[in-house]
Design a protein around this motif. Sequence first.
Motif, PDB file in Angstrom:
ATOM      1  N   ILE A  81      11.869   9.201  -3.601  1.00 12.30           N
ATOM      2  CA  ILE A  81      12.592   7.984  -4.325  1.00 12.30           C
ATOM      3  C   ILE A  81      12.139   7.592  -5.584  1.00 12.30           C
ATOM      4  O   ILE A  81      12.893   7.569  -6.496  1.00 12.30           O
ATOM      5  N   GLU A  82      10.855   7.569  -5.799  1.00 16.78           N
ATOM      6  CA  GLU A  82      10.088   7.459  -7.112  1.00 16.78           C
ATOM      7  C   GLU A  82      10.484   8.705  -7.878  1.00 16.78           C
ATOM      8  O   GLU A  82      10.481   8.511  -9.279  1.00 16.78           O
ATOM      9  N   LEU A  83      10.857   9.840  -7.394  1.00 17.25           N
ATOM     10  CA  LEU A  83      11.085  11.005  -8.157  1.00 17.25           C
ATOM     11  C   LEU A  83      12.634  11.241  -8.392  1.00 17.25           C
ATOM     12  O   LEU A  83      12.779  12.110  -8.915  1.00 17.25           O
ATOM     13  N   GLY A  84      13.491  10.131  -8.036  1.00 18.61           N
ATOM     14  CA  GLY A  84      14.858  10.206  -8.233  1.00 18.61           C
ATOM     15  C   GLY A  84      15.493  10.494  -7.186  1.00 18.61           C
ATOM     16  O   GLY A  84      16.741  10.579  -7.488  1.00 18.61           O
ATOM     17  N   TYR A  85      15.201  10.800  -5.884  1.00 15.70           N
ATOM     18  CA  TYR A  85      16.136  10.989  -4.801  1.00 15.70           C
ATOM     19  C   TYR A  85      16.762   9.727  -4.175  1.00 15.70           C
ATOM     20  O   TYR A  85      16.047   8.578  -4.426  1.00 15.70           O
ATOM     21  N   GLU A  86      17.978   9.629  -3.750  1.00 18.67           N
ATOM     22  CA  GLU A  86      18.516   8.506  -3.007  1.00 18.67           C
ATOM     23  C   GLU A  86      17.880   8.449  -1.732  1.00 18.67           C
ATOM     24  O   GLU A  86      17.405   9.501  -1.063  1.00 18.67           O
ATOM     25  N   PRO A  87      17.667   7.402  -1.230  1.00 14.82           N
ATOM     26  CA  PRO A  87      16.831   7.097   0.092  1.00 14.82           C
ATOM     27  C   PRO A  87      17.312   8.149   1.182  1.00 14.82           C
ATOM     28  O   PRO A  87      16.731   8.865   1.958  1.00 14.82           O
ATOM     29  N   GLN A 115       0.865  -1.095   0.089  1.00 10.95           N
ATOM     30  CA  GLN A 115       0.175  -0.085   0.115  1.00 10.95           C
ATOM     31  C   GLN A 115       1.149   1.285  -0.101  1.00 10.95           C
ATOM     32  O   GLN A 115       0.408   2.128  -0.684  1.00 10.95           O
ATOM     33  N   VAL A 116       1.955   1.273   0.821  1.00  8.79           N
ATOM     34  CA  VAL A 116       2.775   2.553   0.746  1.00  8.79           C
ATOM     35  C   VAL A 116       3.537   2.639  -0.642  1.00  8.79           C
ATOM     36  O   VAL A 116       3.525   3.888  -1.123  1.00  8.79           O
ATOM     37  N   ARG A 117       3.779   1.360  -1.292  1.00 11.21           N
ATOM     38  CA  ARG A 117       4.563   1.586  -2.299  1.00 11.21           C
ATOM     39  C   ARG A 117       3.432   2.115  -3.513  1.00 11.21           C
ATOM     40  O   ARG A 117       3.721   3.100  -4.203  1.00 11.21           O
ATOM     41  N   LEU A 118       2.248   1.853  -3.515  1.00 14.41           N
ATOM     42  CA  LEU A 118       1.200   2.249  -4.394  1.00 14.41           C
ATOM     43  C   LEU A 118       0.779   3.693  -4.010  1.00 14.41           C
ATOM     44  O   LEU A 118       0.584   4.327  -5.065  1.00 14.41           O
ATOM     45  N   LEU A 119       0.618   4.084  -2.913  1.00 19.55           N
ATOM     46  CA  LEU A 119       0.411   5.453  -2.624  1.00 19.55           C
ATOM     47  C   LEU A 119       1.529   6.638  -3.068  1.00 19.55           C
ATOM     48  O   LEU A 119       1.519   7.544  -3.367  1.00 19.55           O
ATOM     49  N   ALA A 120       2.955   5.819  -2.777  1.00  9.95           N
ATOM     50  CA  ALA A 120       3.839   6.734  -3.174  1.00  9.95           C
ATOM     51  C   ALA A 120       3.907   6.946  -4.559  1.00  9.95           C
ATOM     52  O   ALA A 120       4.106   7.983  -5.160  1.00  9.95           O
ATOM     53  N   LEU A 121       3.613   5.898  -5.577  1.00  5.64           N
ATOM     54  CA  LEU A 121       3.520   6.189  -6.900  1.00  5.64           C
ATOM     55  C   LEU A 121       2.323   7.012  -7.144  1.00  5.64           C
ATOM     56  O   LEU A 121       2.641   7.726  -8.329  1.00  5.64           O
ATOM     57  N   LEU A 122       1.356   7.062  -6.761  1.00 10.78           N
ATOM     58  CA  LEU A 122       0.039   8.056  -6.915  1.00 10.78           C
ATOM     59  C   LEU A 122       0.538   9.578  -6.449  1.00 10.78           C
ATOM     60  O   LEU A 122       0.361  10.243  -7.238  1.00 10.78           O
ATOM     61  N   ALA A 123       1.568   9.463  -5.558  1.00 10.75           N
ATOM     62  CA  ALA A 123       1.795  10.997  -5.099  1.00 10.75           C
ATOM     63  C   ALA A 123       2.667  11.532  -6.045  1.00 10.75           C
ATOM     64  O   ALA A 123       2.901  12.676  -6.530  1.00 10.75           O
ATOM     65  N   ALA A 124       4.007  10.480  -6.451  1.00  9.21           N
ATOM     66  CA  ALA A 124       4.952  10.973  -7.465  1.00  9.21           C
ATOM     67  C   ALA A 124       4.145  11.257  -8.734  1.00  9.21           C
ATOM     68  O   ALA A 124       4.647  12.425  -9.381  1.00  9.21           O
ATOM     69  N   THR A 125       3.218  10.494  -9.228  1.00  7.67           N
ATOM     70  CA  THR A 125       2.485  10.773 -10.469  1.00  7.67           C
ATOM     71  C   THR A 125       1.905  12.390 -10.345  1.00  7.67           C
ATOM     72  O   THR A 125       2.011  13.116 -11.175  1.00  7.67           O
TER      73      THR A 125
END
Length: 168
Positions: free
Chosen positions: A122-128, A84-94
């Motif tokens: 991270i999805e937007l290209g940042y290092e952790p 769920q965290v991964r999917l929400l992060a993808l939604l927020a990045a988009t």
Amino acid sequence: MRTRQKDRDVPGPGAPWNEIRPGLWMGGHHWTDPAGELQPAIVTDEFDLVISLYTRSGHGPPATIEHRVAEIPDAALTAFQIDQVRLLALLAATATKTGRTTLVRCHAGYNRSGLVVAQTLIELGYEPRDAIQLIRQRRSPWALHNALFEEYLLTGLDIAHLLVGLES
């Protein structure tokens, strides 16, 4: 399900939400005003998308705003919750990439929202480590004080998802 970890030694945030990078905001349902009083953080029409990892009646957003809810604990997550965290992060990045203002919030706006916002970065290209540092700089030094969440980010959510899945 218990979703709020008691943080007796952690001061409340000094703002309802903070901009982490242009268009991406992190916050909570409560904040502490300059007099030290706890105040509700109520979303009206400030954002195009609100992602809530904790909810409370009366804190918005109104029905006209896109609102995604995935209540997760401020504790060890299951493989499903990490997904769920991964999917929400993808939604927020988009949303961020397309110019939509996005708020990710939890109770205080430190850990759960920090996990999703860091993964969004991270999805937007940042290092952790850079994502974690930026969040602590822009939101609070107390952000992501849940060491397990920091470990998930440094390991990578894909790997954390697999490892947690092996335990169940």
